[in-house]
Design a protein around this motif. Structure first.
Motif, short mmCIF file in Angstrom:
data_model
loop_
_atom_site.label_atom_id
_atom_site.label_comp_id
_atom_site.label_asym_id
_atom_site.label_seq_id
_atom_site.Cartn_x
_atom_site.Cartn_y
_atom_site.Cartn_z
N ALA A 94 0.83 -1.21 0.00
CA ALA A 94 0.00 0.00 0.00
C ALA A 94 0.87 1.25 0.00
N GLU A 95 1.94 1.24 0.80
CA GLU A 95 2.83 2.41 0.86
C GLU A 95 3.52 2.64 -0.48
N ARG A 96 3.98 1.57 -1.10
CA ARG A 96 4.69 1.70 -2.38
C ARG A 96 3.75 2.14 -3.50
N LEU A 97 2.50 1.73 -3.40
CA LEU A 97 1.53 2.15 -4.42
C LEU A 97 0.98 3.54 -4.15
N GLY A 98 1.08 3.97 -2.90
CA GLY A 98 0.50 5.26 -2.53
C GLY A 98 -1.00 5.25 -2.58
N ARG A 99 -1.59 4.11 -2.20
CA ARG A 99 -3.04 3.96 -2.23
C ARG A 99 -3.55 3.59 -0.85
N PRO A 100 -4.84 3.83 -0.58
CA PRO A 100 -5.41 3.50 0.74
C PRO A 100 -5.28 2.01 1.04
N ARG A 101 -5.00 1.70 2.29
CA ARG A 101 -4.80 0.30 2.67
C ARG A 101 -6.05 -0.54 2.42
N SER A 102 -7.22 0.03 2.66
CA SER A 102 -8.45 -0.75 2.49
C SER A 102 -8.62 -1.22 1.05
N SER A 103 -8.36 -0.33 0.08
CA SER A 103 -8.53 -0.71 -1.32
C SER A 103 -7.43 -1.68 -1.75
N VAL A 104 -6.21 -1.52 -1.21
CA VAL A 104 -5.11 -2.44 -1.55
C VAL A 104 -5.39 -3.83 -0.99
N ARG A 114 -8.27 -5.23 -0.63
CA ARG A 114 -9.26 -5.86 -1.51
C ARG A 114 -8.58 -6.35 -2.81
N LEU A 115 -7.69 -5.54 -3.35
CA LEU A 115 -6.97 -5.96 -4.56
C LEU A 115 -6.15 -7.22 -4.31
N LEU A 116 -5.43 -7.23 -3.20
CA LEU A 116 -4.56 -8.36 -2.91
C LEU A 116 -5.38 -9.63 -2.70
N ARG A 117 -6.53 -9.50 -2.06
CA ARG A 117 -7.39 -10.67 -1.88
C ARG A 117 -7.87 -11.20 -3.24
N THR A 118 -8.21 -10.29 -4.15
CA THR A 118 -8.62 -10.71 -5.48
C THR A 118 -7.49 -11.41 -6.22
N PHE A 119 -6.28 -10.85 -6.15
CA PHE A 119 -5.13 -11.45 -6.84
C PHE A 119 -4.75 -12.79 -6.21
N GLU A 120 -5.01 -12.92 -4.90
CA GLU A 120 -4.76 -14.20 -4.24
C GLU A 120 -5.77 -15.25 -4.71
#
Length: 275
Positions: free
Chosen positions: A25-35, A37-43
């Protein structure tokens, strides 16, 4: 979504094989909540694996399967894979095929040798242009205007890494003269590499065949033994692609090589006139 997936996957590397969600999330500069959700989808789709014990993500097994499929589908990899097999057999070391796109070199094929102690290659890894044998090969024959791909500063990976640009340029002169590049513990301290260019029909160094081996097998005699094997493999790859190697001459050495080079050039010219 595909662009985001590509961005997330690019965060992982040999030096960062596992990452926590907070790091991503820090490296993407995006909110942790949205990251999250993305990671769960990619998993769930197999692109990432989650380790419950460490709380970190790593690249998923699906990527390995896709990588193996891509390895079989690339014409360049299919054509040169037998060359790597022979090089690994003859040298007893891990053989790899490296290509370059812009400022990024990528390992696109690997063949392991039956050694009890081998240097593991990373399929899809990105060896640095200035600190790896394959990177040096793919940089040595760049036009002067393309040398900017190296950047203004060279990252130091080990005490042996060359971070001075003039020193690196002088070494690339040597690579062009000899046709073989050697990296002496410059990316990983205990790993040596050796590589040579594969030329295509356009006269471009389209790939580099390399071997990697531990420093304990990097004595002077061993290096002399390996050098013709790597050069032979590169010549075989060039023949497979219908290319012709570009042979550097003394006259092509830049002025920074010093007055001794000019004396050799003059001597060669006088010798040719006498002949």
């Amino acid at each position: 979504m595909l662009a985001t997936l590509n961005t997330v996957l690019a965060l992982f590397s040999e030096r960062s094989p596992e990452l926590a969600a907070l790091d991503i999330a820090e490296r993407l500069g995006r909110p942790r909540s949205s990251v999250y959700r993305l990671l769960r989808t990619f998993e769930q789709t197999g692109f990432l694996d989650y380790d419950e014990r460490s709380g970190r993500y790593r690249l998923g097994i699906r990527l390995a399967a896709l990588g193996a499929l891509a390895q079989q589908s690339s014409p360049l990899q299919r054509a040169l894979h037998p060359v790597l097999i022979r090089l690994a057999r003859d040298s007893g070391e891990c053989a790899t095929l490296v290509v370059r796109s812009g400022a990024i070199a990528t390992t696109v094929d690997i063949v392991y040798a039956p050694q009890p102690l081998v240097v593991p290659g990373v399929l899809g890894g990105h060896p640095p242009l200035h600190a790896s044998a394959g990177g040096k090969v793919l940089t040595a024959w760049l036009a002067d205007g393309e040398r900017g791909l190296l950047g203004e500063s060279l990252t130091r990976y080990t005490p042996a890494t060359i971070t001075d640009l003039p020193t690196l340029m002088a070494q690339l002169d040597d690579v062009r003269r000899s046709g073989v590049a050697i990296a002496r513990g410059e990316w990983y301290a205990d790993v040596y590499g050796m590589g040579a260019p594969v030329w295509d029909h356009t006269g471009a160094a389209t790939a580099a065949v390399t071997i990697g081996f531990p420093s304990v097998r990097a004595g002077a005699a061993r290096l002399r033994q390996l050098k013709p094997l790597v050069a032979k493999a590169a010549a075989e790859g060039t023949a497979v692609l219908g290319g012709a190697p570009r042979v550097s001459t003394v006259e092509e050495v830049p002025a920074r090589a010093g007055a001794s080079s000019h004396r050799r050039v003059a001597s060669d010219r006088r010798r040719r006139r006498r002949d």
